[in-house]
Write a protein that holds these residues in place. Sequence first.
Motif, PDB file in Angstrom:
ATOM      1  N   ASP A  43       0.829  -1.218   0.000  1.00 38.38           N
ATOM      2  CA  ASP A  43       0.000   0.000   0.000  1.00 38.38           C
ATOM      3  C   ASP A  43       0.855   1.257   0.000  1.00 38.38           C
ATOM      4  O   ASP A  43       0.395   2.330  -0.376  1.00 38.38           O
ATOM      5  CB  ASP A  43      -1.019   0.054   1.153  1.00 38.38           C
ATOM      6  CG  ASP A  43      -0.412  -0.003   2.553  1.00 38.38           C
ATOM      7  OD1 ASP A  43       0.781   0.310   2.715  1.00 38.38           O
ATOM      8  OD2 ASP A  43      -1.151  -0.364   3.498  1.00 38.38           O
ATOM      9  N   ASP A  44       2.108   1.158   0.436  1.00 38.11           N
ATOM     10  CA  ASP A  44       2.923   2.360   0.630  1.00 38.11           C
ATOM     11  C   ASP A  44       3.098   3.178  -0.647  1.00 38.11           C
ATOM     12  O   ASP A  44       3.002   4.414  -0.619  1.00 38.11           O
ATOM     13  CB  ASP A  44       4.298   1.996   1.196  1.00 38.11           C
ATOM     14  CG  ASP A  44       4.236   1.526   2.626  1.00 38.11           C
ATOM     15  OD1 ASP A  44       3.489   2.125   3.412  1.00 38.11           O
ATOM     16  OD2 ASP A  44       4.931   0.549   2.966  1.00 38.11           O
ATOM     17  N   ALA A  45       3.367   2.529  -1.756  1.00 37.05           N
ATOM     18  CA  ALA A  45       3.583   3.269  -2.995  1.00 37.05           C
ATOM     19  C   ALA A  45       2.305   3.986  -3.416  1.00 37.05           C
ATOM     20  O   ALA A  45       2.333   5.165  -3.792  1.00 37.05           O
ATOM     21  CB  ALA A  45       4.063   2.341  -4.104  1.00 37.05           C
ATOM     22  N   ALA A  46       1.163   3.305  -3.348  1.00 37.39           N
ATOM     23  CA  ALA A  46      -0.096   3.936  -3.742  1.00 37.39           C
ATOM     24  C   ALA A  46      -0.444   5.082  -2.805  1.00 37.39           C
ATOM     25  O   ALA A  46      -0.828   6.175  -3.261  1.00 37.39           O
ATOM     26  CB  ALA A  46      -1.216   2.905  -3.751  1.00 37.39           C
ATOM     27  N   PHE A  47      -0.338   4.877  -1.498  1.00 37.51           N
ATOM     28  CA  PHE A  47      -0.651   5.926  -0.537  1.00 37.51           C
ATOM     29  C   PHE A  47       0.250   7.155  -0.729  1.00 37.51           C
ATOM     30  O   PHE A  47      -0.179   8.284  -0.545  1.00 37.51           O
ATOM     31  CB  PHE A  47      -0.471   5.420   0.899  1.00 37.51           C
ATOM     32  CG  PHE A  47      -1.539   4.484   1.387  1.00 37.51           C
ATOM     33  CD1 PHE A  47      -2.741   4.323   0.711  1.00 37.51           C
ATOM     34  CD2 PHE A  47      -1.336   3.753   2.551  1.00 37.51           C
ATOM     35  CE1 PHE A  47      -3.723   3.455   1.169  1.00 37.51           C
ATOM     36  CE2 PHE A  47      -2.315   2.888   3.028  1.00 37.51           C
ATOM     37  CZ  PHE A  47      -3.511   2.734   2.343  1.00 37.51           C
ATOM     38  N   SER A  48       1.499   6.934  -1.075  1.00 37.15           N
ATOM     39  CA  SER A  48       2.492   8.003  -1.058  1.00 37.15           C
ATOM     40  C   SER A  48       2.715   8.664  -2.405  1.00 37.15           C
ATOM     41  O   SER A  48       2.986   9.867  -2.476  1.00 37.15           O
ATOM     42  CB  SER A  48       3.832   7.457  -0.547  1.00 37.15           C
ATOM     43  OG  SER A  48       3.702   6.885   0.742  1.00 37.15           O
ATOM     44  N   VAL A  49       2.652   7.886  -3.496  1.00 33.86           N
ATOM     45  CA  VAL A  49       3.032   8.413  -4.799  1.00 33.86           C
ATOM     46  C   VAL A  49       2.152   7.858  -5.918  1.00 33.86           C
ATOM     47  O   VAL A  49       2.525   7.890  -7.082  1.00 33.86           O
ATOM     48  CB  VAL A  49       4.540   8.131  -5.034  1.00 33.86           C
ATOM     49  CG1 VAL A  49       4.800   6.679  -5.378  1.00 33.86           C
ATOM     50  CG2 VAL A  49       5.162   9.084  -6.021  1.00 33.86           C
ATOM     51  N   GLY A  50       0.958   7.414  -5.558  1.00 33.88           N
ATOM     52  CA  GLY A  50       0.072   6.807  -6.546  1.00 33.88           C
ATOM     53  C   GLY A  50      -0.326   7.747  -7.663  1.00 33.88           C
ATOM     54  O   GLY A  50      -0.470   7.327  -8.820  1.00 33.88           O
ATOM     55  N   GLY A  51      -0.518   9.019  -7.353  1.00 28.76           N
ATOM     56  CA  GLY A  51      -0.887   9.969  -8.395  1.00 28.76           C
ATOM     57  C   GLY A  51       0.202  10.154  -9.421  1.00 28.76           C
ATOM     58  O   GLY A  51      -0.071  10.269 -10.629  1.00 28.76           O
ATOM     59  N   THR A  52       1.444  10.177  -8.972  1.00 29.77           N
ATOM     60  CA  THR A  52       2.582  10.294  -9.884  1.00 29.77           C
ATOM     61  C   THR A  52       2.722   9.045 -10.737  1.00 29.77           C
ATOM     62  O   THR A  52       2.959   9.125 -11.947  1.00 29.77           O
ATOM     63  CB  THR A  52       3.868  10.543  -9.081  1.00 29.77           C
ATOM     64  OG1 THR A  52       3.729  11.764  -8.332  1.00 29.77           O
ATOM     65  CG2 THR A  52       5.073  10.650  -9.993  1.00 29.77           C
ATOM     66  N   LEU A  53       2.572   7.880 -10.119  1.00 30.16           N
ATOM     67  CA  LEU A  53       2.672   6.631 -10.877  1.00 30.16           C
ATOM     68  C   LEU A  53       1.592   6.557 -11.952  1.00 30.16           C
ATOM     69  O   LEU A  53       1.850   6.121 -13.082  1.00 30.16           O
ATOM     70  CB  LEU A  53       2.559   5.439  -9.931  1.00 30.16           C
ATOM     71  CG  LEU A  53       3.661   5.312  -8.865  1.00 30.16           C
ATOM     72  CD1 LEU A  53       3.387   4.107  -7.973  1.00 30.16           C
ATOM     73  CD2 LEU A  53       5.033   5.217  -9.485  1.00 30.16           C
ATOM     74  N   ALA A  54       0.367   6.979 -11.627  1.00 34.69           N
ATOM     75  CA  ALA A  54      -0.714   6.964 -12.606  1.00 34.69           C
ATOM     76  C   ALA A  54      -0.410   7.894 -13.771  1.00 34.69           C
ATOM     77  O   ALA A  54      -0.636   7.543 -14.935  1.00 34.69           O
ATOM     78  CB  ALA A  54      -2.033   7.356 -11.937  1.00 34.69           C
ATOM     79  N   ALA A  55       0.117   9.078 -13.467  1.00 30.32           N
ATOM     80  CA  ALA A  55       0.438  10.035 -14.532  1.00 30.32           C
ATOM     81  C   ALA A  55       1.569   9.518 -15.414  1.00 30.32           C
ATOM     82  O   ALA A  55       1.550   9.701 -16.639  1.00 30.32           O
ATOM     83  CB  ALA A  55       0.802  11.385 -13.922  1.00 30.32           C
ATOM     84  N   LEU A  56       2.558   8.881 -14.815  1.00 24.11           N
ATOM     85  CA  LEU A  56       3.652   8.307 -15.600  1.00 24.11           C
ATOM     86  C   LEU A  56       3.134   7.203 -16.522  1.00 24.11           C
ATOM     87  O   LEU A  56       3.513   7.120 -17.695  1.00 24.11           O
ATOM     88  CB  LEU A  56       4.728   7.756 -14.673  1.00 24.11           C
ATOM     89  CG  LEU A  56       5.581   8.795 -13.936  1.00 24.11           C
ATOM     90  CD1 LEU A  56       6.421   8.119 -12.858  1.00 24.11           C
ATOM     91  CD2 LEU A  56       6.472   9.557 -14.895  1.00 24.11           C
ATOM     92  N   ALA A  57       2.252   6.353 -15.987  1.00 27.64           N
ATOM     93  CA  ALA A  57       1.683   5.286 -16.815  1.00 27.64           C
ATOM     94  C   ALA A  57       0.863   5.875 -17.954  1.00 27.64           C
ATOM     95  O   ALA A  57       0.927   5.404 -19.097  1.00 27.64           O
ATOM     96  CB  ALA A  57       0.835   4.357 -15.953  1.00 27.64           C
ATOM     97  N   ASP A  58       0.083   6.909 -17.671  1.00 29.18           N
ATOM     98  CA  ASP A  58      -0.737   7.539 -18.701  1.00 29.18           C
ATOM     99  C   ASP A  58       0.116   8.172 -19.799  1.00 29.18           C
ATOM    100  O   ASP A  58      -0.322   8.280 -20.951  1.00 29.18           O
ATOM    101  CB  ASP A  58      -1.636   8.603 -18.084  1.00 29.18           C
ATOM    102  CG  ASP A  58      -2.834   7.998 -17.366  1.00 29.18           C
ATOM    103  OD1 ASP A  58      -3.074   6.784 -17.520  1.00 29.18           O
ATOM    104  OD2 ASP A  58      -3.520   8.738 -16.640  1.00 29.18           O
ATOM    105  N   ALA A  59       1.325   8.602 -19.428  1.00 30.64           N
ATOM    106  CA  ALA A  59       2.228   9.208 -20.408  1.00 30.64           C
ATOM    107  C   ALA A  59       2.957   8.170 -21.247  1.00 30.64           C
ATOM    108  O   ALA A  59       3.779   8.519 -22.093  1.00 30.64           O
ATOM    109  CB  ALA A  59       3.233  10.112 -19.700  1.00 30.64           C
ATOM    110  N   GLY A  60       2.660   6.896 -21.027  1.00 27.67           N
ATOM    111  CA  GLY A  60       3.235   5.838 -21.839  1.00 27.67           C
ATOM    112  C   GLY A  60       4.442   5.155 -21.251  1.00 27.67           C
ATOM    113  O   GLY A  60       5.059   4.305 -21.908  1.00 27.67           O
TER     114      GLY A  60
END
Length: 238
Positions: A9-26
Amino acid sequence: MTAVSPHLDDAAFSVGGTLAALADAGHEVTVVTCFTRSVPDPEGFALACQLDKGLPADVDYMALRRDEDAAAMAVLGATPLHLDLREAPHRGYGSAAELFAGVRPEDDAWEDVRAALTGLPGDLWLAPQALGGHVDHLQVLRAVAGTGRPVLWWRDSPYVLRDPGAVPGPDLPGGLAPVRLPQDLDRRADACACYTTQLGFQFGGPSAIRSALAGLPEELLADAAARELVAGLALPAR
């Protein structure tokens, strides 16, 4: 991109928004969670950590958490990778207070984490600053700091919510500067809601997590190599 998360859960709680944006950018995003091993017939404090979530003793707690993590990673567009290492309550830490009293001299879990990370792909890594001082977070910080990889260091949530002035672990490298990447904070909230076994204990329930995280931006610290990589990324405007 490779994010190294102490717990499921730590990555999602802490930096999930950044990870989602990176994934969306390809970008291909992998979240490696370190301490995910199922331990049959837990006892003592390890069992208490399960029972206080309202789960019976005969449930495979970590299997439930791995399933939650897989669902959360699907929301973020990331690939989960679960390392077969034991959490601190299964390494002899016998109370909540002991989890935050510093790493024991005989606890060399960071070596197991570093060995497991060797050879994993990812030009740019993300990892915890160990705000709050949980021993598992300190172990991951130490392991990642010694790899020589370019790293973006995140602020550990929910610990930073409880103590905005919390200081990083002692192994955080020097020479770091703030970096802020695009973030999809709505997706972060959706992903965090997948961790149903944790929401009551950590945030007071599913509705409370959204309000708690609503005002929490994801602020990262980066070394020079990581800043250079970030400058070259194809990312939407922030």
